[in-house]
Structures are given as structure tokens and as C-alpha cells.
Scaffold this motif. Structure first.
Motif, PDB file in Angstrom:
ATOM      1  N   GLU A  58      -6.761  32.844  75.739  1.00 34.09           N
ATOM      2  CA  GLU A  58      -7.835  33.597  75.933  1.00 34.09           C
ATOM      3  C   GLU A  58      -7.996  35.000  75.577  1.00 34.09           C
ATOM      4  O   GLU A  58      -7.145  35.813  75.885  1.00 34.09           O
ATOM      5  N   LYS A  59      -9.018  35.357  74.849  1.00 30.18           N
ATOM      6  CA  LYS A  59      -9.081  36.706  74.562  1.00 30.18           C
ATOM      7  C   LYS A  59     -10.456  36.957  74.539  1.00 30.18           C
ATOM      8  O   LYS A  59     -11.528  36.493  74.364  1.00 30.18           O
ATOM      9  N   ARG A  60     -10.657  38.171  74.969  1.00 24.51           N
ATOM     10  CA  ARG A  60     -12.113  38.863  75.422  1.00 24.51           C
ATOM     11  C   ARG A  60     -12.290  39.701  74.016  1.00 24.51           C
ATOM     12  O   ARG A  60     -11.761  40.756  73.713  1.00 24.51           O
ATOM     13  N   LEU A  61     -13.411  39.133  73.251  1.00 17.45           N
ATOM     14  CA  LEU A  61     -13.688  39.901  71.879  1.00 17.45           C
ATOM     15  C   LEU A  61     -14.975  40.377  72.085  1.00 17.45           C
ATOM     16  O   LEU A  61     -15.527  40.296  73.162  1.00 17.45           O
ATOM     17  N   HIS A  66     -13.067  33.873  74.255  1.00 17.29           N
ATOM     18  CA  HIS A  66     -12.777  32.661  73.664  1.00 17.29           C
ATOM     19  C   HIS A  66     -11.347  32.257  73.659  1.00 17.29           C
ATOM     20  O   HIS A  66     -10.539  33.287  74.036  1.00 17.29           O
ATOM     21  N   THR A  67     -11.039  31.153  73.349  1.00 11.75           N
ATOM     22  CA  THR A  67      -9.750  30.655  73.260  1.00 11.75           C
ATOM     23  C   THR A  67      -9.405  30.671  71.670  1.00 11.75           C
ATOM     24  O   THR A  67     -10.173  29.923  71.314  1.00 11.75           O
ATOM     25  N   ALA A  87     -15.430  28.446  72.445  1.00  8.75           N
ATOM     26  CA  ALA A  87     -16.224  29.853  72.731  1.00  8.75           C
ATOM     27  C   ALA A  87     -16.797  29.380  73.883  1.00  8.75           C
ATOM     28  O   ALA A  87     -17.583  28.286  74.153  1.00  8.75           O
ATOM     29  N   TYR A  88     -16.849  30.499  75.065  1.00  5.25           N
ATOM     30  CA  TYR A  88     -17.558  30.255  76.231  1.00  5.25           C
ATOM     31  C   TYR A  88     -18.984  30.419  76.471  1.00  5.25           C
ATOM     32  O   TYR A  88     -19.645  29.840  76.935  1.00  5.25           O
ATOM     33  N   LYS A  95     -18.410  29.233  66.119  1.00  2.96           N
ATOM     34  CA  LYS A  95     -17.294  29.460  65.523  1.00  2.96           C
ATOM     35  C   LYS A  95     -16.130  28.365  65.968  1.00  2.96           C
ATOM     36  O   LYS A  95     -14.945  28.687  65.270  1.00  2.96           O
ATOM     37  N   GLU A  96     -16.325  27.412  66.864  1.00  2.00           N
ATOM     38  CA  GLU A  96     -15.105  26.698  67.088  1.00  2.00           C
ATOM     39  C   GLU A  96     -14.436  26.005  65.998  1.00  2.00           C
ATOM     40  O   GLU A  96     -15.157  25.320  65.048  1.00  2.00           O
ATOM     41  N   GLY A  97     -13.283  25.781  65.696  1.00  2.00           N
ATOM     42  CA  GLY A  97     -12.739  25.236  64.671  1.00  2.00           C
ATOM     43  C   GLY A  97     -12.498  26.020  63.388  1.00  2.00           C
ATOM     44  O   GLY A  97     -11.791  25.729  62.399  1.00  2.00           O
TER      45      GLY A  97
END
Length: 112
Positions: A58-61, A66-67, A87-88, A95-97
Motif C-alpha cells: 500500500e502506498k499513499r500517492l 493505492h495497492t 485504488a481506494y 488506474k487498476e491493472g
């Protein structure tokens, strides 16, 4: 270690690893140039080839939590960017994938 199989992309306007020139994606897979990576300008692609992914984290961008998985070149192991797994925020689900490739680590092949 097993045998590495490298995929070569057909056509014009190929993005490749700057260090070893292995093909990574094509210009028609490019989704957006309006992204920033750890090294500066980055591009979002619908898909790519010839990369390995790291463990999910998990990253806070800038755009929220997001994972992601780091992406490295299958041939030379150079860090290239990351893949969005989850994406949370609802507005970031597109963006997923998809993958981020950082411009600093890319070269262009067959751009006439």
C-alpha cells in the motif's frame, strides 16, 4: 534460474528499457503522460510486457491510497515504475491493472 522469454512488440513507436532496450510497451497503449513517478515525469499505460512485479504494498500517492507492485525489467532488473492493483478512491479506479513507466528509464525505438 529458469529461462527468460522476451516478447518483442510489432509495429512502430515502441517504448523500451533505457538500459537494455528490451521492449516494454507501445505508444498506442499509452493512456496518459500526466503522471509523476519517483524520478519525475511518468506515463500511464494500459498494458506492457517484459517486466517482473514485486510484492503488493500500500502506498499513499498524490491521488490517495493505492495497492501497487514495483515493476522491474525482466532482462536487466532495472526499476521502471509500478503497477496499480487497487485504488481506494472511486475516482481513481480507472488506474487498476494499468502500469506506470517512468520516463527517465525509457528509450524510444522505431520513432520515425
Amino acid at each position: 534460474m529458469g529461462r527468460i522469454i522476451i516478447e518483442y512488440l510489432e509495429g512502430q513507436k515502441i517504448y523500451a528499457c533505457k538500459k537494455c532496450n528490451v521492449h516494454l510497451s507501445k505508444s498506442n497503449y499509452l493512456f496518459s503522460k500526466q503522471f509523476t513517478g519517483t524520478s519525475g515525469t511518468a506515463f500511464l499505460f494500459d498494458k506492457g510486457v517484459n517486466y517482473l512485479t514485486g510484492k503488493p504494498e500500500e502506498k499513499r500517492l498524490r491521488t490517495g491510497l493505492h495497492t501497487t507492485q514495483n515493476i522491474i525489467c525482466i532482462k536487466c532488473q532495472t526499476y521502471l515504475g509500478w503497477k496499480y492493483l487497487y485504488a481506494y478512491e472511486q475516482s481513481e479506479k480507472y488506474k487498476e491493472g494499468k502500469i506506470i513507466l517512468e520516463k527517465l528509464f525509457l528509450s524510444k525505438i522505431k520513432w520515425n
